[in-house]
Design a protein around this motif. Structure first.
Motif, mmCIF file in Angstrom:
data_model
loop_
_atom_site.group_PDB
_atom_site.id
_atom_site.type_symbol
_atom_site.label_atom_id
_atom_site.label_comp_id
_atom_site.label_asym_id
_atom_site.label_seq_id
_atom_site.Cartn_x
_atom_site.Cartn_y
_atom_site.Cartn_z
ATOM 1 N N GLY A 189 0.768 -1.229 0.000
ATOM 2 C CA GLY A 189 0.000 0.000 0.000
ATOM 3 C C GLY A 189 0.801 1.282 0.000
ATOM 4 O O GLY A 189 0.220 2.367 0.094
ATOM 5 N N LYS A 190 2.105 1.173 -0.139
ATOM 6 C CA LYS A 190 2.924 2.380 -0.034
ATOM 7 C C LYS A 190 3.097 3.056 -1.393
ATOM 8 O O LYS A 190 3.598 2.439 -2.331
ATOM 9 C CB LYS A 190 4.294 2.006 0.534
ATOM 10 N N SER A 192 4.500 5.144 -4.502
ATOM 11 C CA SER A 192 5.829 5.339 -5.074
ATOM 12 C C SER A 192 5.627 5.779 -6.512
ATOM 13 O O SER A 192 4.527 5.650 -7.053
ATOM 14 C CB SER A 192 6.624 4.041 -5.042
ATOM 15 N N PRO A 193 6.669 6.291 -7.152
ATOM 16 C CA PRO A 193 6.494 6.663 -8.569
ATOM 17 C C PRO A 193 5.998 5.485 -9.404
ATOM 18 O O PRO A 193 5.159 5.661 -10.284
ATOM 19 C CB PRO A 193 7.903 7.099 -8.980
ATOM 20 N N ALA A 194 6.489 4.285 -9.116
ATOM 21 C CA ALA A 194 6.108 3.137 -9.944
ATOM 22 C C ALA A 194 4.663 2.715 -9.727
ATOM 23 O O ALA A 194 4.090 2.023 -10.565
ATOM 24 C CB ALA A 194 7.034 1.951 -9.671
ATOM 25 N N THR A 195 4.070 3.111 -8.604
ATOM 26 C CA THR A 195 2.686 2.713 -8.345
ATOM 27 C C THR A 195 1.715 3.883 -8.527
ATOM 28 O O THR A 195 0.533 3.750 -8.230
ATOM 29 C CB THR A 195 2.519 2.169 -6.909
ATOM 30 N N HIS A 196 2.227 5.014 -8.976
ATOM 31 C CA HIS A 196 1.362 6.164 -9.279
ATOM 32 C C HIS A 196 0.398 5.754 -10.405
ATOM 33 O O HIS A 196 0.827 5.222 -11.434
ATOM 34 C CB HIS A 196 2.256 7.322 -9.706
ATOM 35 N N PHE A 197 -0.876 5.995 -10.191
ATOM 36 C CA PHE A 197 -1.887 5.464 -11.106
ATOM 37 C C PHE A 197 -1.558 5.733 -12.580
ATOM 38 O O PHE A 197 -1.621 4.832 -13.418
ATOM 39 C CB PHE A 197 -3.259 6.046 -10.772
ATOM 40 N N SER A 198 -1.232 6.979 -12.897
ATOM 41 C CA SER A 198 -0.989 7.313 -14.302
ATOM 42 C C SER A 198 0.189 6.530 -14.883
ATOM 43 O O SER A 198 0.250 6.304 -16.094
ATOM 44 C CB SER A 198 -0.728 8.819 -14.460
ATOM 45 N N GLU A 199 1.105 6.126 -14.044
ATOM 46 C CA GLU A 199 2.275 5.366 -14.501
ATOM 47 C C GLU A 199 2.041 3.858 -14.453
ATOM 48 O O GLU A 199 2.691 3.099 -15.173
ATOM 49 C CB GLU A 199 3.509 5.687 -13.628
ATOM 50 N N THR C 195 -3.372 8.565 -5.178
ATOM 51 C CA THR C 195 -3.085 8.170 -6.558
ATOM 52 C C THR C 195 -2.366 6.825 -6.624
ATOM 53 O O THR C 195 -1.953 6.396 -7.698
ATOM 54 C CB THR C 195 -2.206 9.229 -7.261
ATOM 55 N N HIS C 196 -2.194 6.186 -5.491
ATOM 56 C CA HIS C 196 -1.606 4.847 -5.468
ATOM 57 C C HIS C 196 -2.519 3.909 -6.255
ATOM 58 O O HIS C 196 -3.735 3.866 -6.029
ATOM 59 C CB HIS C 196 -1.493 4.396 -4.003
ATOM 60 N N PHE C 197 -1.936 3.169 -7.177
ATOM 61 C CA PHE C 197 -2.749 2.387 -8.112
ATOM 62 C C PHE C 197 -3.840 1.562 -7.438
ATOM 63 O O PHE C 197 -5.008 1.593 -7.842
ATOM 64 C CB PHE C 197 -1.848 1.470 -8.941
ATOM 65 N N SER C 198 -3.465 0.823 -6.392
ATOM 66 C CA SER C 198 -4.450 -0.058 -5.753
ATOM 67 C C SER C 198 -5.619 0.731 -5.159
ATOM 68 O O SER C 198 -6.721 0.205 -5.022
ATOM 69 C CB SER C 198 -3.788 -0.906 -4.651
ATOM 70 N N GLU C 199 -5.378 1.974 -4.801
ATOM 71 C CA GLU C 199 -6.432 2.821 -4.220
ATOM 72 C C GLU C 199 -7.194 3.608 -5.281
ATOM 73 O O GLU C 199 -8.338 4.019 -5.066
ATOM 74 C CB GLU C 199 -5.820 3.821 -3.218
ATOM 75 N N ARG D 344 -30.144 -9.413 7.822
ATOM 76 C CA ARG D 344 -28.768 -9.403 7.328
ATOM 77 C C ARG D 344 -28.283 -10.766 6.858
ATOM 78 O O ARG D 344 -27.173 -10.895 6.325
ATOM 79 C CB ARG D 344 -27.848 -8.890 8.441
ATOM 80 N N THR D 345 -29.123 -11.784 7.054
ATOM 81 C CA THR D 345 -28.675 -13.147 6.757
ATOM 82 C C THR D 345 -28.159 -13.266 5.321
ATOM 83 O O THR D 345 -28.821 -12.825 4.377
ATOM 84 C CB THR D 345 -29.836 -14.143 6.972
ATOM 85 N N ALA D 346 -26.970 -13.830 5.197
ATOM 86 C CA ALA D 346 -26.315 -14.081 3.903
ATOM 87 C C ALA D 346 -25.843 -12.796 3.233
ATOM 88 O O ALA D 346 -25.361 -12.833 2.102
ATOM 89 C CB ALA D 346 -27.229 -14.860 2.956
ATOM 90 N N LEU D 347 -25.994 -11.678 3.906
ATOM 91 C CA LEU D 347 -25.636 -10.393 3.295
ATOM 92 C C LEU D 347 -24.517 -9.684 4.045
ATOM 93 O O LEU D 347 -24.261 -8.514 3.810
ATOM 94 C CB LEU D 347 -26.869 -9.482 3.254
ATOM 95 N N ASP D 348 -23.862 -10.398 4.937
ATOM 96 C CA ASP D 348 -22.924 -9.700 5.808
ATOM 97 C C ASP D 348 -21.474 -9.742 5.337
ATOM 98 O O ASP D 348 -20.573 -9.332 6.076
ATOM 99 C CB ASP D 348 -23.020 -10.263 7.234
ATOM 100 N N ALA D 349 -21.223 -10.165 4.106
ATOM 101 C CA ALA D 349 -19.848 -10.146 3.614
ATOM 102 C C ALA D 349 -19.352 -8.706 3.535
ATOM 103 O O ALA D 349 -20.006 -7.855 2.942
ATOM 104 C CB ALA D 349 -19.780 -10.791 2.232
ATOM 105 N N PRO D 350 -18.197 -8.426 4.149
ATOM 106 C CA PRO D 350 -17.663 -7.063 4.027
ATOM 107 C C PRO D 350 -17.218 -6.802 2.587
ATOM 108 O O PRO D 350 -16.937 -7.746 1.849
ATOM 109 C CB PRO D 350 -16.442 -7.080 4.973
ATOM 110 N N PRO D 351 -17.144 -5.547 2.208
ATOM 111 C CA PRO D 351 -16.629 -5.238 0.869
ATOM 112 C C PRO D 351 -15.172 -5.675 0.745
ATOM 113 O O PRO D 351 -14.452 -5.768 1.743
ATOM 114 C CB PRO D 351 -16.723 -3.708 0.794
ATOM 115 N N LEU D 352 -14.742 -5.916 -0.471
ATOM 116 C CA LEU D 352 -13.337 -6.200 -0.739
ATOM 117 C C LEU D 352 -12.578 -4.894 -0.958
ATOM 118 O O LEU D 352 -13.073 -3.990 -1.622
ATOM 119 C CB LEU D 352 -13.195 -7.043 -2.009
ATOM 120 N N HIS D 353 -11.373 -4.851 -0.419
ATOM 121 C CA HIS D 353 -10.517 -3.700 -0.698
ATOM 122 C C HIS D 353 -9.079 -4.063 -0.435
ATOM 123 O O HIS D 353 -8.812 -4.677 0.600
ATOM 124 C CB HIS D 353 -10.895 -2.484 0.156
ATOM 125 N N PRO D 354 -8.130 -3.705 -1.285
ATOM 126 C CA PRO D 354 -8.396 -3.109 -2.594
ATOM 127 C C PRO D 354 -8.799 -4.175 -3.598
ATOM 128 O O PRO D 354 -8.452 -5.336 -3.433
ATOM 129 C CB PRO D 354 -7.031 -2.522 -2.967
#
Lengths: 355, 355, 355, 355
Positions: A189-190, A192-199, C195-199, D344-354
């Motif tokens: 999650g850190k 960096s230039p390499a993970t900048h979305f546009s790049e 702007t981190h890609f994963s985010e 909430r039954t069967a609907l409690d899965a948290p969202p995925l991220h990222p």
């Protein structure tokens, strides 16, 4: 289990930490007693993991990891390579169970750390105390184990695809090309230039064409599985997704092994009872081979293969969600075995599709 | 050239046809006299290629290809494999120059069509009349050639990366693993379940793990370049981009060849003067190796490599825009040579970044 | 022009700077004498703009901007808001022509800087010396102008769509909702958590639901165009693309104006001769309305509309490539007018499709 | 509930059908007795929904829907608008409970079908028998209801954001601009030129700038909630994601209502106890406002707002996973209420991220 197991996560602010929190929040036998993060101490978990808003009502703690562990039955160590090894021995002294997410206890051979990780392992005697955390290969050892080391994400994908063939002697050429394609979340999650979305958007970026450190554990696990040595020629590429790994392993064999039935038999014998292995190989349809798109959000490893008679090649394809089967999912599966839970507990969410 | 060359495109409604139109619209020595499409006859070009609105004010013609060709000095045949071969002989009788975008005249050995394309080539005698349209390997033959056959997109990427090593004897293992990652535009413009956005988005899909037909031309061109036979173990994957190919070629060699200077020399000697080859290999930075993201919209082929001493492997990386260097760009470059234009004419647009 | 015009770019390492370099590298009347970047002084341009490898063989200079300007006929100032205003007066003293990419000279009313940019403009007298750099609205002023201020990217999209309706009195409600959707490149090249890609991947992120600073220039330009005041209710969203803006402007009018012919007439009368405006509105097909996908890499602004009789609403849709028509493209178009070149020089690349 | 409820899905091969299957596969009180699909009769469910391999071991049935329903306690009708209305009356005669996913029973006013759906509703008397399936607005009616009609996906997003403001009189201008941004899965699974990956990737495509049919149900539900009429000026855009909707609603009010505390109070009073509503509005951080990225895979609706004093505007932002809260999730939530399960039954899965 008569009582709820107290679990804490050291390094809970990273993506793997967040995934552990997400999974464990639905585990009926486990209580998350601490989410540790030095950097985010005092902040609510959902400020860092926004998906967990309304799911987990915890604040990160910045307490000393030893203190955290002393109140826990089991600790997930989700800290960088080299950091884990510094605190693990102290945690072991507490008698707490450990699942280490770093590479610091994955390899059995201390000298491999010098070759692949460029450091001298300070506690070589401890290496044998950790079980390599792939239940598909080490289930019996994991049952009641005290210490497990979760696999590397790319390694998990490759090993699961290759071990049955190695074990059954179906790969006769000692060098296997492992070409992996990985989403961005594997890089953490850190910013960096390499993970900048546009790049980073739209790339097919060879980030580790040679020298990838997961080679060490793939070679180790294939050797343990098969009793034979393989050399892994690995290249890793970053692709335009967040989650998921496809490992394409190019193995070469004798013409007599170019036999679908024989290969299926090897896979079936190895994985017949596995709750999280799916075989994917269809003559028609869209998803005829494994594709990480189809495992997102789940703990499945999809495995398939194709024969190339032109080169006596078995192309092994394995797809996982890198944060699940490639990290937190396998770790919780290992924990379930260590603690005597049903192995599938909290891991049974089906993949999302389409997503 | 005293007068403008009259050029027409048979099959101008596909993505390669559209790219030819886009490039040629900026060519000062060429007049597009016909954009042929049976399906879209009478429609304005920009209804099918919306980017060309305000750029090209033509309607597709549905006239017989022979009629179209008879008014042209040079014809691009942008029709499917198997269709081209049916009309090509008639066009040749007209005395018109041809650039065929299909595979029907790429291979020199007629029997290869039976093996790889599953049809018996009806005009084996014509195969030698076509020059394989990669100027980097066949420039002298293309100058003043009457007939050229544009390369397959994946083949172009692989061949450009491998030919210098093969030519200089730097690949000593006869089997080369070519693992390619391809954008969606290579599959053309026809909707199907597999190309439906919700199903295609985010994939790392092994669409041709074995049996890819471009193997034939890669083997042919490496043999011609080096005088030695190589066997290509190719797997192709669809990734989450529209344009671009990365070819990762895993070659094995003797330890004596694991020498950067030697490898650079091979590349430099082969491509020193090439206007569209760039060497990409940096110690630091984001784009240390070739990545298709960095060639989008241009005719560049970016080439780099990495050494893997663990396996005596040279990993060759080559990145192209599949519609440009992998198809229409190489085709126009070939046309420029055939017609005596500066080879770079209409092809000098720099890549877009970021995009 | 008897001689080549010497052009330099202050702040050439950003995305807009890179786009200026890319465009100007193909301009036959211009020589790039300096690409200035304090941060990257001494580095080759292609280390920062990898697409320009083999295209521009320059190193960034870290020289004082005044020194750089003194060797130039025209300077592009591609530096942040607030920085430009500090060096501009000195550059003006040198007699050099300027195209400022920042907002520091876009607004005519000094007090607007306090409201929208939160600073007191130090040189209010200079504001009138700069022409707002949208040739479609200020062509005559730009011809032979010495100073131009390139438009904000979101503003350019909105203004181009709305000005003709405002000018022809077709918007009778004073408040216009401008809902823009923007790619990541508009946020520049500096990494950050957001702007981190994963985010950043897959978002539809309201990054500026209210208070967007481009409101000031949209209101200014509509007022100048129409002689009437409009209030802009703007919200901006980051979407999952790198290049491109779609502006959806919701305007309300009297039922008598809900007349396609009348609206077309307004657009045609305003833009009849414009080289970079395209009208997009089709009854069938995929791209029936403007979509940034169809302008990528070009200087086109695609404009269309739809009528909503349910609410007496004219929905105005305008799509641009934010780095081209929204920044560097408009700037070079302005430069061409200022220097007497054909307005389209170096800007005639057709959009890429598909991409 | 003493026994397991038998549930079937008519039209189970679409994306909403697949999502119902995925959710219900984890519902402890429900047995899926039939997954109906005429087109895929006899095929295994996982051939169409590859994510469900190893999850659901059913084949699609092609039996007559009436036959299917006769063996069920509750039927989800996941068929197109106009098809549902043809079979619903017969199913009602069987005494089975129904959750209709189409629009055929969403509107209370039969004449609205003529205006917005262009057909004369054949059973106007039945409209009142269906409860609009948003538990947040109709919980009491849904408890023990026999018939529910799941909301339109875009409508669900807009209504959930706007209803509290309307109910509390905080929107004083009668016209509300609803600008929605939608992923591709909302358009279903059928390939077409517009959904072809190369054409759909990277778009910001205004697919319905005016005349969107969900206007009817938004206006209906706001009227029911507030007792006042609002006119919805809606525009819908396809963006470069598969799952997710962001609705940006631009509402105008009196200056006295431009008061954060007042607005928060309205939301809190309406949604205080809601299990699936989250308020998202942060001063700092990446996800300061609702963003569909943060709800993927979950039944959450994230709601937030921003004030624009420049225009007396309250910008309401609401984000949902269109297949969950926008369709199958709300439908199962309604079912839980109808059958007396915990909502909430069967609907409690948290969202995925990222992701």
């Amino acid at each position: 289990m008569n009582r709820t197991t107290k679990v804490s996560i050291i390094g809970a602010s990273g993506y793997v930490g967040g995934e552990l929190l997400r999974i464990l929040s639905r585990h009926p036998g486990v209580e998350i007693v601490a989410a540790h993060s030095r950097q985010h101490a005092g902040e609510y978990v959902h400020r860092v993991h926004p998906n967990l808003k309304g799911v987990i009502d915890l604040q990160f703690t910045g307490e000393d990891p030893v203190k955290v562990a002393s109140n826990s039955d089991l600790v997930f160590l989700s800290v960088p390579h080299g950091t884990s090894v510094k605190i693990t021995p102290k945690l072991m002294e507490l008698g707490v169970r450990l699942v280490d997410m770093s590479a610091d206890f994955r390899l059995k051979d201390p000298s491999a750390y010098e070759v692949w990780y460029h450091y001298r392992h300070p506690y070589p005697d401890l290496l044998d105390k950790f079980v390599y955390g792939l239940p598909e290969l080490h289930r019996d050892e994991l049952r009641n184990a005290r210490y497990a080391s979760a696999p590397g994400c790319n390694a998990a994908a490759a090993i699961l695809g290759l071990a049955p063939l190695a074990r059954h002697g179906l790969v006769t050429n000692g060098t296997i090309v492992v070409d992996v394609k990985v989403g961005s979340s594997g890089a953490g999650g850190k910013p960096s230039p390499a993970t900048h979305f546009s790049e980073r958007y739209g790339v097919v970026r060879p980030y580790s064409p040679a020298g990838h450190r997961h080679v060490a554990e793939i070679e180790q696990e294939l050797r343990i599985s098969s009793g034979r040595s393989y050399t892994i020629a690995m290249s890793a590429h970053a692709v335009n997704i967040v989650r998921g790994i496809l490992s394409t392993s190019h193995t070469f064999t004798d013409s007599g092994n170019m036999d679908q039935a024989k290969i299926w038999r090897a896979y079936r014998e190895t994985y017949r009872e596995e709750p999280f292995i799916r075989f994917v190989r269809d003559k028609k349809g869209i998803f005829r081979y494994p594709d990480p798109k189809i495992v997102i959000g789940s703990n499945f490893a999809d495995i398939g293969f194709e024969l190339d008679p032109h080169t006596n090649r078995i192309v092994v394809l394995s797809a996982i969600d890198n944060l699940m089967k490639g990290a937190a999912g396998s770790a919780v599966q290992a924990m379930n075995l260590m603690l005597g839970f049903d192995e599938r507990t909290a891991l049974d969410a089906p993949p999302l599709h389409p997503v």
